[in-house]
Structure formats: C-alpha cells, structure tokens
Design a protein around this motif. Sequence first.
Motif, PDB file in Angstrom:
ATOM      1  N   VAL A 258     -19.096 -12.347 -10.324  1.00 31.25           N
ATOM      2  CA  VAL A 258     -18.761 -13.694  -9.855  1.00 31.25           C
ATOM      3  C   VAL A 258     -19.994 -14.579  -9.728  1.00 31.25           C
ATOM      4  CG1 VAL A 258     -16.735 -12.851  -8.623  1.00 31.25           C
ATOM      5  CG2 VAL A 258     -18.877 -13.156  -7.384  1.00 31.25           C
TER       6      VAL A 258
ATOM      7  N   GLU B  51     -12.414 -10.642   8.774  1.00 30.80           N
ATOM      8  CA  GLU B  51     -11.481  -9.576   8.433  1.00 30.80           C
ATOM      9  C   GLU B  51     -10.916  -9.871   7.060  1.00 30.80           C
ATOM     10  OE1 GLU B  51      -7.905  -9.845  10.882  1.00 30.80           O
ATOM     11  OE2 GLU B  51      -8.915 -11.450  11.939  1.00 30.80           O
TER      12      GLU B  51
ATOM     13  N   SER C  46      -8.225  -7.808   4.103  1.00 24.45           N
ATOM     14  CA  SER C  46      -7.499  -6.565   3.855  1.00 24.45           C
ATOM     15  C   SER C  46      -7.834  -5.974   2.490  1.00 24.45           C
ATOM     16  CB  SER C  46      -6.004  -6.833   3.948  1.00 24.45           C
ATOM     17  OG  SER C  46      -5.691  -7.972   3.181  1.00 24.45           O
ATOM     18  N   ARG C  47      -8.133  -6.835   1.520  1.00 28.17           N
ATOM     19  CA  ARG C  47      -8.149  -6.337   0.158  1.00 28.17           C
ATOM     20  C   ARG C  47      -9.483  -5.669  -0.185  1.00 28.17           C
ATOM     21  NH1 ARG C  47      -8.548  -9.798  -4.281  1.00 28.17           N
ATOM     22  NH2 ARG C  47      -8.392  -8.567  -6.176  1.00 28.17           N
TER      23      ARG C  47
ATOM     24  N   MET D 194     -18.149 -21.516  -3.530  1.00 27.72           N
ATOM     25  CA  MET D 194     -16.995 -22.043  -4.263  1.00 27.72           C
ATOM     26  C   MET D 194     -16.748 -23.481  -3.826  1.00 27.72           C
ATOM     27  SD  MET D 194     -16.140 -19.708  -6.260  1.00 27.72           S
ATOM     28  CE  MET D 194     -14.597 -20.321  -6.934  1.00 27.72           C
TER      29      MET D 194
ATOM     30  N   THR E  12     -20.212 -11.414   1.394  1.00 31.70           N
ATOM     31  CA  THR E  12     -19.302 -12.480   0.950  1.00 31.70           C
ATOM     32  C   THR E  12     -18.084 -12.512   1.854  1.00 31.70           C
ATOM     33  OG1 THR E  12     -17.970 -13.319  -0.876  1.00 31.70           O
ATOM     34  CG2 THR E  12     -18.103 -10.935  -0.672  1.00 31.70           C
TER      35      THR E  12
ATOM     36  N   GLU F 294      -7.125 -14.112  -5.030  1.00 24.90           N
ATOM     37  CA  GLU F 294      -6.332 -13.201  -4.220  1.00 24.90           C
ATOM     38  C   GLU F 294      -5.079 -12.857  -5.024  1.00 24.90           C
ATOM     39  OE1 GLU F 294      -7.159 -12.738  -0.756  1.00 24.90           O
ATOM     40  OE2 GLU F 294      -5.485 -11.378  -0.325  1.00 24.90           O
TER      41      GLU F 294
ATOM     42  N   PRO G 284     -16.241  -6.134  -3.596  1.00 23.46           N
ATOM     43  CA  PRO G 284     -15.796  -6.763  -4.847  1.00 23.46           C
ATOM     44  C   PRO G 284     -16.902  -6.708  -5.901  1.00 23.46           C
ATOM     45  CG  PRO G 284     -16.067  -8.380  -3.092  1.00 23.46           C
ATOM     46  CD  PRO G 284     -16.173  -7.037  -2.458  1.00 23.46           C
TER      47      PRO G 284
ATOM     48  N   GLN H  54      -9.751 -24.985  -0.747  1.00 25.70           N
ATOM     49  CA  GLN H  54     -10.979 -24.224  -0.955  1.00 25.70           C
ATOM     50  C   GLN H  54     -10.736 -23.243  -2.089  1.00 25.70           C
ATOM     51  OE1 GLN H  54     -14.190 -23.922   0.740  1.00 25.70           O
ATOM     52  NE2 GLN H  54     -14.458 -22.621  -1.072  1.00 25.70           N
ATOM     53  N   ARG H  55     -11.622 -23.245  -3.080  1.00 21.32           N
ATOM     54  CA  ARG H  55     -11.462 -22.278  -4.173  1.00 21.32           C
ATOM     55  C   ARG H  55     -11.971 -20.914  -3.725  1.00 21.32           C
ATOM     56  NH1 ARG H  55      -9.832 -24.561  -8.657  1.00 21.32           N
ATOM     57  NH2 ARG H  55     -10.156 -22.643  -9.813  1.00 21.32           N
ATOM     58  N   LEU H  56     -11.389 -19.881  -4.325  1.00 17.35           N
ATOM     59  CA  LEU H  56     -11.757 -18.527  -3.933  1.00 17.35           C
ATOM     60  C   LEU H  56     -12.717 -17.922  -4.942  1.00 17.35           C
ATOM     61  CD1 LEU H  56      -8.205 -17.339  -2.948  1.00 17.35           C
ATOM     62  CD2 LEU H  56     -10.102 -17.786  -1.420  1.00 17.35           C
ATOM     63  N   LEU H  57     -13.661 -17.161  -4.419  1.00 19.94           N
ATOM     64  CA  LEU H  57     -14.657 -16.505  -5.259  1.00 19.94           C
ATOM     65  C   LEU H  57     -13.963 -15.477  -6.153  1.00 19.94           C
ATOM     66  CD1 LEU H  57     -17.745 -16.629  -5.318  1.00 19.94           C
ATOM     67  CD2 LEU H  57     -17.791 -14.725  -3.745  1.00 19.94           C
ATOM     68  N   VAL H  58     -13.152 -14.667  -5.537  1.00 22.21           N
ATOM     69  CA  VAL H  58     -12.353 -13.691  -6.278  1.00 22.21           C
ATOM     70  C   VAL H  58     -10.901 -14.044  -5.978  1.00 22.21           C
ATOM     71  CG1 VAL H  58     -11.895 -11.251  -6.612  1.00 22.21           C
ATOM     72  CG2 VAL H  58     -14.128 -11.993  -5.779  1.00 22.21           C
TER      73      VAL H  58
ATOM     74  N   GLY I 193     -15.329 -14.250   0.439  1.00 24.06           N
ATOM     75  CA  GLY I 193     -14.298 -14.706  -0.493  1.00 24.06           C
ATOM     76  C   GLY I 193     -14.454 -16.165  -0.877  1.00 24.06           C
ATOM     77  N   HIS I 194     -15.234 -16.908  -0.102  1.00 24.43           N
ATOM     78  CA  HIS I 194     -15.463 -18.316  -0.422  1.00 24.43           C
ATOM     79  C   HIS I 194     -16.890 -18.562  -0.881  1.00 24.43           C
ATOM     80  CE1 HIS I 194     -12.185 -19.283   2.772  1.00 24.43           C
ATOM     81  NE2 HIS I 194     -11.725 -18.613   1.747  1.00 24.43           N
ATOM     82  N   ARG I 195     -17.797 -17.699  -0.427  1.00 22.28           N
ATOM     83  CA  ARG I 195     -19.203 -17.807  -0.826  1.00 22.28           C
ATOM     84  C   ARG I 195     -19.798 -16.406  -0.801  1.00 22.28           C
ATOM     85  NH1 ARG I 195     -21.082 -19.185   4.506  1.00 22.28           N
ATOM     86  NH2 ARG I 195     -19.655 -18.503   6.037  1.00 22.28           N
ATOM     87  N   LEU I 196     -20.958 -16.286  -1.429  1.00 20.96           N
ATOM     88  CA  LEU I 196     -21.584 -14.969  -1.540  1.00 20.96           C
ATOM     89  C   LEU I 196     -23.088 -15.163  -1.404  1.00 20.96           C
ATOM     90  CD1 LEU I 196     -20.829 -12.208  -4.086  1.00 20.96           C
ATOM     91  CD2 LEU I 196     -23.132 -13.153  -4.052  1.00 20.96           C
TER      92      LEU I 196
END
Lengths: 366, 644
Positions: A247, A148, A150-151, A361, A171, B494, A242, B488-492, A173-176
């Motif tokens: 990225v 989940e 939100s953004r 990341m 993705t 926040e 995104p 943990q680093r974020l890809l984008v 947010g930590h990997r893609l």
Amino acid sequence: MKVICDRGALVESLTLVSGVVVSRTPKPVLTCVKLSAKDDALTLTATDTEVSIHLSTPRVEVSEAGEALIPADKLQQIVRESTDPTLTIATKDDQTQIVGQDSRFKLLGYPAGDFPDAPTFPDDADFEVSAADLHRLIAMTIFATARENSRYAINGVLLERHNKDLTVVATDGHRLAQAKGKCKSLQDADRSAIIPTKALNLLLRLFDDAEQTVKVKVNDSQVLFATDTAVLASNLVEGNFPPYKDVIPKDGDKKATIPTDIFISAVRRAGLLTNEESKGVRMSFSDGGLVITSRAPEMGEAEIKVALPEYTGDAIDVGFNPAYLLDALKVVDENQVHLDMKAGNKPGVLRTGPNFLYVVMPVNLQ
Amino acid sequence: MPIRQLPTLVINQIAAGEVIERPASVVKELVENALDAGATDIDIAIEEGGAKLIRVSDDGIGIPEDELALAVAPHATSKITSADELEAIGTLGFRGEALASIASVSRLRITSRPTREDGTAEHAGVLEVDGGEVRGPSPGASRPGTVIEVRDLFFNTPARRKFMRSAGSEFGHINDCVQKIAMVNPDCGVTLTHNGRKVQDLPRNQTRRDRCVALMGKDIADALLEFERTDDPSRGSARVWGLAGMPSLGRATTKFQHVCVNGRPVKDRNLQHAIKEAYRGLMPPDRFPQLVAFIDLDPAQVDVNVHPQKSEVRFRNPSYLHGLVLTALRQRLLGADLTPAAHVRSPMSNARNEGGTALAAPPNIEHRTSDIHTASDFVDYFRRMDPTQKGFVYQEVKKQLKEEAPGAVSAEDDAFEQELLNRQAAASTSHPPPTTTHQSILQVHDSYVVTQDEHGLVIIDQHALHERVMFEKLRARILDDRETLESQRLLVPEVVRADAARQAAMEDLQPLLARLGIEASPIGPGEVAVHAFPSLLFSRNVKVGPFMEELLDKADGGAFDKIELGDAPGGTDAQLPEEAALHEVLDMMSCKAAIKAGDKMSEQELASLLEQRDAIERSSNCPHGRPTTLRLTLKDLERQFGRS
C-alpha cells in the motif's frame, strides 16, 4: 523480608511499574506489586498477564531477603505521601509494615506465591539497540495504531528485523507510519512481531535513559526488552499485519517540499474550521504554492497560503484529514518534509530522508 | 325456469343488501335524512344494538301526509329532480333508495308532522310498512318533525339476521356512525341512547372545535393541535381545517382519523397517505395519529356518487389535495412542541380511597362523569377533581412566561391565543425567540437527561434525541443542500461478505451510497470491498463491516424499495420514494453514530445536546417515531404532592 529503601527511588520505580497494574480485575493479586529483596537490590514486579515489568533498584539496604505481595495503589500512595528520606518495609506472613520516622502502616497483602510468574530475560538476545533509537522508532509510529480492528492485527506496532535493519510500522487503516533504524545483531534469525500499544507506551517510559542499550528477544508468543535493571515482557498481538509494502505508493509524480514548521502551522490553522462530519482540508498544490482551505457547515471557512520551496508536477487538489497530517508532522525531526501525490483519490506519501515514511489516505471532499 | 319480472319487494330487498348492511347503515340513512330535512335536534334511540328498535326523531320540515306513501317507494326522493343536479350534490342523500330498502327488511313506522311554509304545523300522519306491506297513511299525533321507527330489522331476511353481531358490537358501529355524522354537523344537537342509557348528548350550535373535542374525548383536548390552510383560488381554492393529535396519542388503527369532505365523512387512501406522510418520523410506522380533517372544496371538484354508502368519493385532482393536507399538517407539526406528558399514577387519589372515608368508588372515576350516583361519590369526585388546581402559582407563572417568551409554543387550548402566539413567533423570526432555558441538567444512569423548562420537568432519552439531532442535520445537508457527505478513503479496502442478491441490491443503491460518502464495489463472488466510508461514522467509532452488512441486509430485504404512493402519483410527491430510501439509510447512520444509552456525557455535551434539541425540527421523536422527551408538568407535580 526487611528492607530500608530510599523513598525517592521507590516512588520512581513504583510509578513505572504501576503503569502495568490493572485497577479492575476479578483476580485481586493482579492489583498488587511484588517486592523481592535479594542481593542488595529490591525488585518490583507487576503484570496484567499480557505485559509484565521487572524493575530493580539498588538504592536499598536489604537486611532480610524475602518477598511480599502488596496492593500497588496503596503502596504507591503511602510512599508518595510520606516525607521521610527512607522507609523501612518489613513483611511477616501476608502482612507488610511500612515504617517511617513518625508513621507506621500495616498493609494486608497476599501470599507471594500466588503471583503469576513473570518471564525473565533469556541469555540469547536477538539483537541490541540503543534506547534512543528504540525510542525514536516507536515514537514515530505508535500514533498511527488502531484502537481496535477485527480484520487485521493493527492495534499494535509491527517490528521487523533483517540483519542490522529495524523497521517499525503502524497503521489504523487510514494512514500508515514507517520508521527505520539500525541495530546490533546478536543472532542471525530474522524475526518480526506485532507488539501491543500498551507495552510500547510502557517501554517509552521505562527506557527513557538515552545512554542505555536495550537487548531484545522475540519468540513465538512474546517479546522481551531488557536493560541491566529492567525487563519488559509482552505477549504479541496475534494475527496478520496487512501487507503494508503493497500500500506504499511509489508512483507519486507530483512532489512538494514544505518547511515543517510552516506546514504544521498552516494545517493546524486550516483544521480549526473542521468538525466531526467535515474533517477534511482541501490542499491545492501548484507551481504557485500551496493553498489549504477548509469549510465546516454552519461554522465557516478558512484559507491558508503556503509558499513551496519546491514543487514538480501538474497542479493537484487533494483532501486530507489535518489531524492525520499533524500526527506525523509532530514527530518529524527534520526541517523539511516531502509530500508525493498522484491524484485526488490516491494516497499521499510524506517522507523525511530514508528513515521516515507516512502514507495518508485522502478524504473525498464535497 | 322462465324469465319473469321480480316483485317490488324482492327488488327492494336486493337493493337493501347494498345499502342496508347492518343496523348502523339504517341509522346513517335515517340521520342523514333528518339532516337533509333541516333538523336542529336529532334523538336516536337504539334497543338491543338496533335489532329490536332504531328510532330517529327530528324536528325537521316533516313529510306531508299525502307524500308518506311515496317516501317509502323506491327511487322516490325530494332531494334532486334531474341528472344535472348529480354534478353538484348539496344534500347528503339523493338516490331515493334508503327508506324503500329499510322498509323492505323491517317493520317501519313513520310519524311525521310537517311544517307549512308560513311556520305553522299541519296535522300529523302515520304510515306503517311491515316487510314491504304498506298500511296507511292515517292521521296521528306528534310534535313537529318526523319520527321513524325501525323494528325487528332483517326479520324477513334470516340470512342477514344471522350475520348480525352481538348487540354491543352492532351498537359500537352505530355509535361510530353517529359520531362521524355529529362531527360534521356541530350546529345540530344529537342524543344517542342505547337500551335507555344516554351515550351521546351533544348540544346544538357547538363550534366545530368543541364538537370534535367532545367526540374525541375531553381528556385529550390539550394534545390536539388545530391546523388550517386555505389555498388561493389560483390553485384550487380548497380549505382544510382540523385537529391533529400529538404523536403520543397514536393508535393502532386509522379508526381515529376522521376525514370529511364537504361535510361528508369519507375514507380516502390518498388522504390517509398524506396524513401518514406528515407524521413520518414522529410515530412508529405501525401507529396512526388521532386526527380530524375537514376539507371544503368546490362540489364540482369531487364526485360523491361512486359508492352506495357514499363513504368513498373521487377527486378531480387527488394529488393537489394530498399536497394541501400534507403541507397544512406538516407545518403545524413542525411548529409545535410535541413533547408528551409523563403519566404518573396519582398517589393522592389512592391515598384518599384507602384513607378511611369508606368509599367504594371505582378507581378511575375521574373519567366517568356520568357514573356518579351517590352524594358522597359526588363530593369525593369534586375533591379529587381539585377545583382549585388551576392555582395562583401556576397561573402566575404561565402569565409571566407569556410576557417574557412570546415565541414559546403554549399547549393551552385557547385557539385565538395560540394563533396570536404563532403570529408573534413568525413575526420575530429575524431574531429567534428566547426558547427553553435549561438551568440545570442531570444525567441519570448515563442514559437519561433530566432538566426543566417553563412547563415543568423534562426527561430526555439521550440516544433517541441525539439520533434525531444527527438525523436532522444529515437530512438537511443531503436533501436540502444537495451535498454529499465527506468520506475517508481506506488504506486497505474493508471486505464485506455479500451474496449475489446483496451485490445486486448494492448496485441499485450506488447513487444513494455516493451521496452518503460510501464507496463500495463487488470484488468477487460473495464479497464487496468498501473503499471509502463517511468521516462522520469513523469519528463516531462505527465499524465499517457490520454497518455495511446491515445496510446490505436491509437493502436485500426491500427496506429501501420505492414506496408505492397508492392513487396519488406525480405532482408534489415525485421526490418522495428517493426521500424515503434516504430517510431509511440516514436513520440507520444516525442510530449507529448517536450516543448510546450508558455513554457518560460531560456537562458541555449535555448542554449542547439540549441546545440542539431546541434548534431542530421534530425533536420530540426519534426517527423511528419513539418519543425523545417526556414532560412532567408543574401541574402534575403539584397534584402529586398535594399542593393544590
């Protein structure tokens, strides 16, 4: 409605279709599966209003066309537990009788008209893709979706088509993860869609025959996949994906080539000594090879050495979550992977050939 | 108006304004005089809250008849002779003002029969002073000692009299004052009566502990932890002894904290802070522990001559005492089992009340031992007291447990036994003592965990306990090991909304955030970007956005501002403000990351949570100070089921 079904075929179809059915819902009709007998085929339909599946099976004998709406879990249990080679399903009003050699079940259902209309596949498909390719594209990316968020709309997989090129991206947010493939274009319009994870998981099970060809249609709010016998329709995830191209780093000047099997084993072993708070493993790359170390407070430490067939660039130390690496390494279908890095606090890029790419990341180690 | 010398009466009345504020001040001065006179029994009789009569009778050395007149003269005292003695005052009084002040605002009568040095008693003398007007001394009759009667207090200062509160309220102050003095003088018997009703009756020659327990209430005796610490002479040779109430006994004011320095009850913000600090995280911030602390130190290290009522003192080295009290308390609390007992109303006592024995006894008669009037009340009282409640089973179980588990902390009140157990526990730290054995664990409504230990039934709030467990782990990692949390680093990144004030607050917090593994920077007006976030929070499904917003809101609200230390700067407290801010943020992190009420836990998870409960410190309370655990003892259960 009255049909005589091959029990094996019915079990198989029900198992696939009931994956959509929700068990807890304020609308009881959604716990049902709809049976439609017509033209020597029985079609099973289920929906949770987001995703719907039509699946027809020819291994039936239709003696009277018609429709029935029956609770899916009971129908599935009855069919699975029965031992007869065939079962007769007959409907009168809202009651359905399932009759075997030594058994007779009467199930109370609902009027078939109460069932929401499931979308049917239109005539103008956008493109065609082999089930095998579709399978590969989804399997190589779906693990990276977020549960989940939100953004951005990242709790689904992005499907992009440009002419004959398909790109699938996921993705959290930590990997893609990004996988590429080819398709047979039937319409010119380039379309992209974010498909929910649930629909894709169903799709993986529904289209598991590699020989099949899957037709795909994307419209403003839905995506539909169809073969000769099955249609899967899903609402799209609303929102923006995104800007994933931004990225993906292209400046990684420290490049390692690592045998896939050895890498998996090493990361898995180093990952044994990590825990909830200390998830990262430290990877030290240099001309001499790769050393993976991990340390979990109050537990212990691990050190694994990996010989590198190839490494260019300065030595570098970078921390990664081993689970993230393993997720990608498990779906890789080549013997070697390439890992490009820039710095300890910059993302690493794992790739195999032109068709699979994975950005991960780093974790900031202590 | 020409300048003129004021009459003595007016001078004394002015001085009385300082010393004699209300009836309780009179009682305090008179009782202290009695103690300075070497009394071993003091009777205090009060009528109408002290407005009508205050009578203090002692069996001290008495005042010879020819000195009686001097006793009520200002600045006359037998307690010191020169200014040099002010440096090291051994008596409670020394200013020579009290009697003169009291005499000037009341009708005073002193009857005293002094004892000669050879032990025989002289004849008694009586002196009366009526609003400053002295009559006597004349011969009188009395037992050895002194009786001072103060009638019609403030009769000649109507303004003062008007400010007196109701008799009940004034007597409350008197009672507090007598308790304070009685607490530090366990050798001296004290009785206090109000309007003929006995309120306090403390026998002489009690131990310090017995006296304190008698005054704090016998019902909480089991919940008092004795602590003691003596520093070696190189550091200052001070000694602190006391009884620390369990966090569950917390009160809304500091009124139930008694701090005594060299046998003198004092109020000291510095020491109050040390106490508060020792209970940090064990109690909600608006609660205060019940506690007594006796500090004995070289009289030269403390100046008592700073306050007319001597309720405040000044220390040569306040931060040293702060450290001493804090260490003593903290060590005791960390080693103790602070699980509060669950309160269950006894169905048995109700049943008996309604059970046809036709007794009109008040429901809570157990706590009112002095209110037993009739014979049937008495019988009923004993029936409910259950004289046999310390039954065979319980005693046997207890004994067995002590043999098996020498390290298990016992909540029993035998100080020696406790000390012995503590020593044994300390001696066997190399292999930890077998702690609580949890034989069966049950999760109730996905929120509470019920299990048993050697004392009975244990009920645990899963969120509160897990929060404490996480908090202690994180605290140990970050504060003790000086590590930073993995992030943990974020890809984008926040993006979190944050106005200028929040951005500024965040800049102040940067060093702290770095240690916690949060990397964030402002990226424009009204927004900050989070680039990295602790792995731990990710794995516990804590959302970056809401967490950062709350953190910044708190920072902006001043929650992490450095905490002022009152008058105890420097020394051992240097790292405290930073620790306090970290405490706040870690508290927030562990609260968010902990298992919530309503989360289903597997058997292994439950077992591991309980295991960690035994392993960590302060497991009895969550970092906010709420209790994590309640206990229903076997004793309670036996009583509830009528198995006595």
